[in-house]
Design an enzyme around this catalytic site. Structure first.
Site, short mmCIF file in Angstrom:
data_model
loop_
_atom_site.label_atom_id
_atom_site.label_comp_id
_atom_site.label_asym_id
_atom_site.label_seq_id
_atom_site.Cartn_x
_atom_site.Cartn_y
_atom_site.Cartn_z
CB THR A 89 -0.91 0.00 1.25
OG1 THR A 89 -1.71 -1.19 1.23
CG2 THR A 89 -1.83 1.20 1.28
N GLY A 128 2.83 -2.96 8.39
CA GLY A 128 3.01 -3.22 9.81
C GLY A 128 4.47 -3.48 10.15
CD GLU A 371 -4.05 -8.74 3.53
OE1 GLU A 371 -3.32 -8.51 4.50
OE2 GLU A 371 -3.68 -8.61 2.36
C1 LIG Z 1 -2.75 -9.00 11.85
C2 LIG Z 1 -3.25 -8.32 10.61
C3 LIG Z 1 -2.16 -7.69 9.76
C4 LIG Z 1 -2.76 -6.91 8.62
C5 LIG Z 1 -1.78 -6.65 7.56
C6 LIG Z 1 -2.40 -5.97 6.40
C7 LIG Z 1 -1.82 -6.06 5.19
C8 LIG Z 1 -2.40 -5.41 4.03
O1 LIG Z 1 -3.38 -4.71 4.10
S1 LIG Z 1 -1.57 -5.78 2.57
C9 LIG Z 1 -2.40 -4.82 1.36
C10 LIG Z 1 -3.80 -5.35 1.07
N1 LIG Z 1 -4.30 -4.76 -0.11
C11 LIG Z 1 -5.31 -5.29 -0.80
O2 LIG Z 1 -5.95 -6.26 -0.43
C12 LIG Z 1 -5.63 -4.63 -2.10
C13 LIG Z 1 -7.10 -4.79 -2.42
N2 LIG Z 1 -7.30 -4.58 -3.84
C14 LIG Z 1 -7.52 -5.59 -4.64
O3 LIG Z 1 -7.66 -6.73 -4.26
C15 LIG Z 1 -7.61 -5.13 -6.09
O4 LIG Z 1 -8.86 -4.56 -6.27
C16 LIG Z 1 -7.30 -6.29 -7.03
C17 LIG Z 1 -5.97 -6.81 -6.61
C18 LIG Z 1 -8.40 -7.31 -6.95
C19 LIG Z 1 -7.15 -5.91 -8.49
O5 LIG Z 1 -8.25 -5.25 -8.92
P1 LIG Z 1 -8.30 -4.91 -10.48
O6 LIG Z 1 -6.95 -4.53 -10.96
O7 LIG Z 1 -9.42 -3.99 -10.65
O8 LIG Z 1 -8.58 -6.30 -11.18
P2 LIG Z 1 -9.86 -7.18 -11.11
O9 LIG Z 1 -10.70 -6.78 -9.96
O10 LIG Z 1 -10.48 -7.22 -12.46
O11 LIG Z 1 -9.21 -8.61 -10.82
C20 LIG Z 1 -8.43 -9.21 -11.85
C21 LIG Z 1 -8.66 -10.69 -11.84
O12 LIG Z 1 -7.94 -11.19 -10.72
C22 LIG Z 1 -8.83 -11.90 -9.87
N3 LIG Z 1 -8.35 -11.70 -8.52
C23 LIG Z 1 -8.30 -10.53 -7.86
N4 LIG Z 1 -7.77 -10.70 -6.64
C24 LIG Z 1 -7.47 -12.01 -6.55
C25 LIG Z 1 -6.88 -12.82 -5.53
N5 LIG Z 1 -6.53 -12.29 -4.36
N6 LIG Z 1 -6.71 -14.13 -5.77
C26 LIG Z 1 -7.10 -14.66 -6.96
N7 LIG Z 1 -7.67 -13.96 -7.98
C27 LIG Z 1 -7.83 -12.66 -7.76
C28 LIG Z 1 -10.18 -11.32 -10.13
O13 LIG Z 1 -11.21 -12.21 -9.74
C29 LIG Z 1 -10.11 -11.10 -11.61
O14 LIG Z 1 -10.25 -12.36 -12.21
P3 LIG Z 1 -10.92 -12.46 -13.67
O15 LIG Z 1 -12.24 -11.74 -13.58
O16 LIG Z 1 -11.05 -13.93 -13.92
O17 LIG Z 1 -9.94 -11.75 -14.58
C1 LIG Z 2 -4.22 -1.35 10.64
C2 LIG Z 2 -3.78 -1.41 9.20
C3 LIG Z 2 -2.70 -2.22 8.85
C4 LIG Z 2 -2.28 -2.27 7.51
N1 LIG Z 2 -1.17 -3.03 7.20
C5 LIG Z 2 -0.74 -3.03 5.91
C6 LIG Z 2 0.44 -3.76 5.56
O1 LIG Z 2 1.06 -4.40 6.40
N2 LIG Z 2 0.88 -3.72 4.26
C7 LIG Z 2 0.20 -3.01 3.30
O2 LIG Z 2 0.63 -3.02 2.15
N3 LIG Z 2 -0.94 -2.32 3.61
C8 LIG Z 2 -1.41 -2.31 4.88
N4 LIG Z 2 -2.55 -1.62 5.20
C9 LIG Z 2 -3.21 -0.81 4.18
C10 LIG Z 2 -4.52 -1.43 3.71
O3 LIG Z 2 -4.26 -2.56 2.93
C11 LIG Z 2 -5.29 -0.36 2.91
O4 LIG Z 2 -5.68 0.63 3.83
C12 LIG Z 2 -6.51 -0.97 2.22
O5 LIG Z 2 -6.09 -1.82 1.17
C13 LIG Z 2 -7.44 0.10 1.67
O6 LIG Z 2 -6.74 0.98 0.80
P1 LIG Z 2 -6.74 2.56 1.12
O7 LIG Z 2 -6.48 2.76 2.54
O8 LIG Z 2 -5.84 3.21 0.12
O9 LIG Z 2 -8.23 3.01 0.85
P2 LIG Z 2 -8.90 3.32 -0.67
O10 LIG Z 2 -8.50 2.26 -1.57
O11 LIG Z 2 -8.49 4.74 -0.94
O12 LIG Z 2 -10.41 3.23 -0.27
C14 LIG Z 2 -11.06 4.33 0.34
C15 LIG Z 2 -12.55 4.17 0.08
O13 LIG Z 2 -12.77 4.16 -1.35
C16 LIG Z 2 -13.51 3.01 -1.72
N5 LIG Z 2 -13.07 2.44 -2.98
C17 LIG Z 2 -11.80 2.28 -3.39
N6 LIG Z 2 -11.77 1.61 -4.56
C18 LIG Z 2 -13.06 1.34 -4.88
C19 LIG Z 2 -13.69 0.63 -5.95
N7 LIG Z 2 -13.00 0.06 -6.95
N8 LIG Z 2 -15.04 0.54 -5.92
C20 LIG Z 2 -15.74 1.06 -4.90
N9 LIG Z 2 -15.21 1.74 -3.86
C21 LIG Z 2 -13.88 1.86 -3.86
C22 LIG Z 2 -13.19 2.00 -0.64
O14 LIG Z 2 -14.24 1.05 -0.58
C23 LIG Z 2 -13.11 2.85 0.61
O15 LIG Z 2 -14.41 3.04 1.14
C24 LIG Z 2 -2.99 -1.54 6.53
C25 LIG Z 2 -4.08 -0.74 6.89
C26 LIG Z 2 -4.50 -0.69 8.22
C27 LIG Z 2 -5.69 0.16 8.59
#
Ligand SMILES: CCCCC/C=C/C(=O)SCCNC(=O)CCNC(=O)[C@H](O)C(C)(C)COP(=O)(O)OP(=O)(O)OC[C@H]1O[C@@H](n2cnc3c(N)ncnc32)[C@H](O)[C@@H]1OP(=O)(O)O
Ligand SMILES: Cc1cc2nc3c(=O)[nH]c(=O)nc-3n(C[C@H](O)[C@H](O)[C@H](O)COP(=O)(O)OP(=O)(O)OC[C@H]3O[C@@H](n4cnc5c(N)ncnc54)[C@H](O)[C@@H]3O)c2cc1C
Length: 616
Positions: A89, A128, A371
């Site tokens: 992110t 994190g 996530e």
């Molecule tokens: C103790 C707790 C610790 C917490 C630590 C936290 C860590 C984090 O937060 S890490 C960062 C997390 N970030 C995310 O999860 C990002 C979320 N965004 C997405 O998932 C995206 O929207 C995207 C990756 C799905 C991509 O979107 P986009 O580029 O718009 O592409 P599509 O939505 O069309 O998806 C393409 C294609 O891929 C399939 N797909 C998407 N995600 C997955 C997956 N995780 N696994 C398998 N397949 C996936 C999706 O279904 C599409 O498939 P087709 O329609 O068949 O092409």
């Molecule tokens: C406690 C904590 C720990 C984290 N740890 C990690 C980590 O270890 N590593 C890491 O990489 N990230 C980490 N993250 C980041 C986290 O993965 C992002 O915050 C999350 O993926 C959401 O992205 P964003 O914050 O940019 O929000 P945005 O993507 O800007 O979303 C903001 C708003 O816009 C809306 N929006 C965005 N896109 C769309 C769409 N396509 N359609 C409809 N609505 C949409 C969302 O639903 C949301 O309501 C952490 C976040 C938190 C809070």
């Protein structure tokens, strides 16, 4: 707070390592690491700064790196010789991964990648442990070869010197600031300027850059999203645990606290004798059980899929992705809602820090965002349901967890209402399929009217997310029904235990029915009498489960240290512990607070003097 958390996390990690060696010598099975992280996190109320290292950094090295790269980096990470995070992110992007700005340019002359975060919005933001704890990270960047974009790639990047912990040249790293909870995690920011890493620091199990700069694409680009799928599966279990902790606290408090006689002249009853209190507490106990079972099911599916992916069989990825999204969203939404409801069930004392319900909420709530933000993940599932509905229309078979969609699509109307468990389960599934059909009609009409698919997804978003939510309800309720009614080990259960489980199933199905009554009535005719009968059954099953509430939450088996709550302690000495906690407050160290002479006395005196003057 961060250094205290790191100290606790290291102590707990050492303890975990010794437990693993005792119970799982040399094993790299994921469970101990999972359990370990949950155990460590549960022991550190401000969050575990090693969480992302345990859950994502080590896992990405194992699953996205080659065997050689695992030997070079992964083994040291598994052994906690280096501490990493998952830096995906950015300040400017979290959801839309294709919009990530960090870039990796391949330099074939030196066989290196040049890493840059070109703008402020490109800075990694949130990972994190990044702020102060980690000396490595998985750096997710857009890969460029000869300035041509090749998609996302992951790079092992050392950010701090292993001896001095000083940030390396070209690295700008730090803490992003206070949050509403998890303030022991030191979520950080990271900027890189012309930072060079060897070619072999790009994780290349699924895609490769050859020395001469040729790019070998991954057979399935989505496999690069796999680290996120793992954490979504973990969130399902972690958040059901948080809900179980809060349910334990509120249940124990509800059988200690007495308030308000139910009959005039009678003694004040335990507050859990009030039906409305039962409706606040007991459904949350059951929801915690329901999600724990669903999360365990999902984890097994993750393990099987991870092994298949290791063998380059990617066939189960789409189903795992859909279920991981569904369960991550449902458990994080419902646990957050449930913990707040349980806090309110404890009255004023629920608002005290000594009750720990606020902190449990603050630990559970961010799972709705990290996530994959929940509504984005529901949209993901909505899109997958649209694709599967096209399969239904073409008469093709669906993935096992969506088989009910095919079955319901063949029903011309809902069968005679009986109110049985099977009937209630079928009703939520039938409503889900009705919602999918409506969403598809809207989505398809938009595409037919020349809207792009992404625009059609956006403008059909409300119906897509509704269909996704109902699909989640169907999956979770179906899983619970199978575990209670059709489990192969049902005959090993005592009749009494089976009866308690069946009461929990009755409560869950009726609760979901009432929660989605509007969605169900759109597609199924149900009379007022049939609905009233369910209302009576709801009141009845709450009464039936009331005597078992404490035993069920005791069976969650949380140590008082994990609950860390004066309201939920096992010995029930709530008032003594509340008072003990109050006396420890720094303001109670002196009878007269320092601010009296400095501020309060002059303030009151000035008001008294002004009052005298106004009388003259
Ligand atoms: C103790 C707790 C610790 C917490 C630590 C936290 C860590 C984090 O937060 S890490 C960062 C997390 N970030 C995310 O999860 C990002 C979320 N965004 C997405 O998932 C995206 O929207 C995207 C990756 C799905 C991509 O979107 P986009 O580029 O718009 O592409 P599509 O939505 O069309 O998806 C393409 C294609 O891929 C399939 N797909 C998407 N995600 C997955 C997956 N995780 N696994 C398998 N397949 C996936 C999706 O279904 C599409 O498939 P087709 O329609 O068949 O092409
Ligand atoms: C406690 C904590 C720990 C984290 N740890 C990690 C980590 O270890 N590593 C890491 O990489 N990230 C980490 N993250 C980041 C986290 O993965 C992002 O915050 C999350 O993926 C959401 O992205 P964003 O914050 O940019 O929000 P945005 O993507 O800007 O979303 C903001 C708003 O816009 C809306 N929006 C965005 N896109 C769309 C769409 N396509 N359609 C409809 N609505 C949409 C969302 O639903 C949301 O309501 C952490 C976040 C938190 C809070």
């Amino acid at each position: 707070m961060a250094s205290m958390s790191v100290k606790h996390a290291i102590a707990a990690a050492k303890k975990l390592r010794s437990l693993q060696e005792r119970f799982n010598p040399g094993g790299s099975d994921i469970y101990p690491a999972l359990m370990g992280d949950e155990a460590i996190t549960a022991l550190i109320p401000s969050g575990n700064p090693l969480s992302v290292h345990i859950l994502m950094f080590t896992r990405a090295l194992r699953e996205q790196g080659t065997d050689e790269q695992y030997e070079k980096f992964g083994r040291r990470a598994d052994n906690n010789e280096i501490i990493g995070t998952f830096a995906q992110t950015e300040l400017g992007h979290g959801t839309y991964l294709r919009g990530l700005e960090a870039r990796a340019d391949y330099d074939r002359g030196t066989e290196e990648f040049v890493l840059n975060t070109p703008k402020l919005s490109s800075y990694k933001w949130w990972p994190g442990g990044l702020g102060q704890t980690c000396n490595y990270c998985i750096f997710v960047a857009q890969l460029y070869i000869d300035n041509e974009a090749k998609g996302m790639a992951m790079f092992v990047v050392q950010i701090r010197d292993e001896e001095t912990h000083m940030p390396l040249p070209g690295v700008h790293v730090g803490e992003i600031g206070k949050k509403m909870g998890l303030n022991g995690v030191n979520n950080g920011f990271l900027g890189l300027k012309d930072y060079r890493v060897p070619r072999l620091n790009m994780l290349m199990r699924h895609q490769q850059v050859l020395p001469d700069g040729r790019f070998v694409k991954s057979p399935v680009s989505q496999v690069s999203y796999f680290p996120m799928v793992f954490v979504r599966c973990m969130v399902a279990r972690q958040n059901s645990n948080y809900l179980a902790q809060a349910a334990t606290i509120a249940t124990r408090y509800s059988v200690i606290r007495r308030q308000s006689p139910i009959e005039e002249g009678q003694p004040e009853p335990k507050i859990l004798e009030h039906l409305t209190q039962q409706m606040k507490v007991i459904p949350e106990i059951v929801t915690a059980v329901v999600y724990r079972l669903a999360a365990a099911n999902l984890q097994n599916m993750y393990n099987e899929t991870a092994e298949a992916v290791y063998r380059k069989d990617f066939s189960r990825l789409p189903e795992l992705h859909a279920l991981a999204c569904i369960l991550k969203v449902a458990t994080s939404y419902d646990s957050t809602y449930g913990i707040e409801r349980l806090r309110q069930a404890c009255g004023g004392h629920g608002y005290l820090t000594a009750g720990n319900l606020g902190n449990i909420f603050a630990m559970a709530a961010p799972a709705c965002t990290y996530e994959g933000e929940n509504s984005v993940l529901y949209l993901q599932v909505g899109k997958i349901l649209m694709k599967n509905w096209s399969q239904v229309l073409a008469g093709r078979e669906l993935m096992p967890s969506m088989a009910y969609i095919s079955e319901c699509s063949k029903m011309t109307s809902f069968p005679q209402w009986t109110g049985s468990w099977e009937c209630l389960l079928k009703a939520i599934q039938y409503a889900c399929v009705g919602s999918i059909r409506l969403a598809f009609q809207s989505y398809n009409a938009r595409v037919q009217s020349a809207q792009s698919q992404t625009a059609a997804v956006n403008y059909s978003g409300l119906e897509l997310t509704k269909a996704a939510e109902l699909h989640g309800r169907s999956y979770v309720a179906g899983n619970f029904y199978q575990q209670i009614v059709n489990s192969p080990n049902k005959h090993q259960r005592s009749p009494q235990f089976q009866k308690v489980l069946e009461n929990m199933l009755e409560l869950h199905l009726i609760q979901i029915f009432f929660r989605h009554l509007g969605d169900i009535l759109r597609f199924i005719r149900i009379t007022e009498d049939e609905i009233s009968a369910l209302q009576r059954r709801l009141e009845e099953v709450l009464k039936e489960l009331r005597p078992d509430a404490v035993a069920i939450t005791d069976a969650f088996d949380f140590n008082d240290k994990i609950l860390s709550s004066a309201l939920g302690c096992y010995d029930g000495n709530v008032y003594e512990r509340l008072f003990e906690a109050a006396l420890k407050h720094p303001l109670n160290r002196k009878s007269v607070p320092d601010f009296f002479e400095a501020h309060l006395k002059p303030f009151m005196k000035e008001n008294a003097d002004n009052a005298k003057k106004s009388k003259l």
